[in-house]
Design a protein around this motif. Structure first.
Motif, PDB file in Angstrom:
ATOM      1  N   ASP A 153       5.958  10.840   7.841  1.00  0.00           N
ATOM      2  CA  ASP A 153       5.135  11.501   8.999  1.00  0.00           C
ATOM      3  C   ASP A 153       5.857  10.771  10.395  1.00  0.00           C
ATOM      4  O   ASP A 153       5.728  11.437  11.147  1.00  0.00           O
ATOM      5  N   VAL A 211       7.621   6.654  -5.743  1.00  0.00           N
ATOM      6  CA  VAL A 211       7.615   7.563  -4.829  1.00  0.00           C
ATOM      7  C   VAL A 211       9.418   7.496  -4.240  1.00  0.00           C
ATOM      8  O   VAL A 211       9.597   6.335  -3.852  1.00  0.00           O
ATOM      9  N   ASP A 217       0.853  -1.271  -0.012  1.00  0.00           N
ATOM     10  CA  ASP A 217       0.115  -0.155  -0.064  1.00  0.00           C
ATOM     11  C   ASP A 217       0.957   1.203   0.076  1.00  0.00           C
ATOM     12  O   ASP A 217       1.426   1.831   1.134  1.00  0.00           O
ATOM     13  N   VAL A 218       1.099   1.836  -1.270  1.00  0.00           N
ATOM     14  CA  VAL A 218       1.815   2.921  -1.349  1.00  0.00           C
ATOM     15  C   VAL A 218       1.547   4.043  -0.566  1.00  0.00           C
ATOM     16  O   VAL A 218       2.440   4.682   0.309  1.00  0.00           O
ATOM     17  N   GLU A 219       0.336   4.257  -0.199  1.00  0.00           N
ATOM     18  CA  GLU A 219      -0.088   5.654   0.538  1.00  0.00           C
ATOM     19  C   GLU A 219       0.304   5.290   1.880  1.00  0.00           C
ATOM     20  O   GLU A 219       0.728   6.315   2.608  1.00  0.00           O
ATOM     21  N   ARG A 220       0.001   4.186   2.458  1.00  0.00           N
ATOM     22  CA  ARG A 220       0.405   3.815   4.000  1.00  0.00           C
ATOM     23  C   ARG A 220       1.728   3.921   4.147  1.00  0.00           C
ATOM     24  O   ARG A 220       2.213   4.606   5.156  1.00  0.00           O
ATOM     25  N   ARG A 266       3.819   3.833 -10.445  1.00  0.00           N
ATOM     26  CA  ARG A 266       4.116   5.206  -9.716  1.00  0.00           C
ATOM     27  C   ARG A 266       5.376   4.782  -8.889  1.00  0.00           C
ATOM     28  O   ARG A 266       5.810   3.854  -8.527  1.00  0.00           O
ATOM     29  N   SER A 307       3.439   9.435 -11.130  1.00  0.00           N
ATOM     30  CA  SER A 307       2.386   8.380 -11.426  1.00  0.00           C
ATOM     31  C   SER A 307       1.861   8.743 -12.953  1.00  0.00           C
ATOM     32  O   SER A 307       0.706   9.294 -12.884  1.00  0.00           O
ATOM     33  N   ARG A 360       4.312   1.397  -7.509  1.00  0.00           N
ATOM     34  CA  ARG A 360       3.688   0.254  -8.351  1.00  0.00           C
ATOM     35  C   ARG A 360       4.616   0.310  -9.616  1.00  0.00           C
ATOM     36  O   ARG A 360       5.083   1.225 -10.283  1.00  0.00           O
ATOM     37  N   ASP A 411       7.038  12.051  -6.322  1.00  0.00           N
ATOM     38  CA  ASP A 411       5.815  11.301  -6.465  1.00  0.00           C
ATOM     39  C   ASP A 411       5.303  11.522  -7.731  1.00  0.00           C
ATOM     40  O   ASP A 411       4.525  12.519  -8.251  1.00  0.00           O
ATOM     41  N   LEU A 454       4.245   5.497   2.354  1.00  0.00           N
ATOM     42  CA  LEU A 454       4.553   6.870   2.301  1.00  0.00           C
ATOM     43  C   LEU A 454       4.388   7.533   3.576  1.00  0.00           C
ATOM     44  O   LEU A 454       5.321   8.344   3.906  1.00  0.00           O
ATOM     45  N   ARG A 455       3.164   7.640   3.991  1.00  0.00           N
ATOM     46  CA  ARG A 455       2.818   8.217   5.348  1.00  0.00           C
ATOM     47  C   ARG A 455       3.858   7.819   6.383  1.00  0.00           C
ATOM     48  O   ARG A 455       4.232   8.645   7.152  1.00  0.00           O
TER      49      ARG A 455
END
Length: 151
Positions: free
Chosen positions: A32, A51, A22-25, A49, A43, A66, A41, A27-28
């Protein structure tokens, strides 16, 4: 004799690709919680994609995304993040919600056989103290202390 083979070739590790689900998870997590800087980032379509993230002070970045790798998710093991103050780095990560293992040090230090004892190396020698953490997919990192006396 081939003189070109005698020349020194400069090799530089610049990017390590992490297999994630899960790229977003992830990445955060790296931005963060761990404190990496988001560099790129990109895509161009749904199949690809990239990052790119860089740890503060590092010349080497990581890439997640991805279409980057067919390595199994979470299969990257023991990438070292070198820090000058392991206690401070571990505390900061814990404060930001990263599950970091306990600090350990090599024993016996002068004839190390792969054994560890709890806590920092008593003399704070370079390359002797460690702690571990993993990203949400299980890719693992090792924090290693070096340069504590030079700070």
């Amino acid at each position: 004799m081939n003189t070109t083979s005698m020349a020194v070739v400069r090799l530089s590790v610049e990017v390590i690709t992490l297999p994630v689900s899960d790229v977003e998870r992830v990445l955060r997590f790296y931005v963060d919680q761990v404190g990496f800087t988001l560099d790129v980032d990109y895509s161009p379509n749904d199949a690809f994609r990239v990052v790119q993230l860089t740890p503060p002070g590092s010349s080497c970045s990581i890439q997640i995304g991805r279409g980057l790798t067919d390595a199994p998710v979470g299969s990257l093991r023991n990438v070292y993040l070198v820090v000058t103050d392991l206690e401070a780095a571990r505390s900061r990560l814990l404060e930001r919600g990263v599950k970091v293992g306990e600090i350990r040090h090599k024993v016996p230090i002068d004839a190390w056989d792969g054994s560890f004892a709890p806590g920092l190396d008593p003399a704070r020698r370079d390359y002797a103290s460690f702690a571990d953490f993993s990203d949400p997919d299980g890719n693992s990192w090792v924090l290693q202390e070096r340069g504590y006396r030079n700070v």
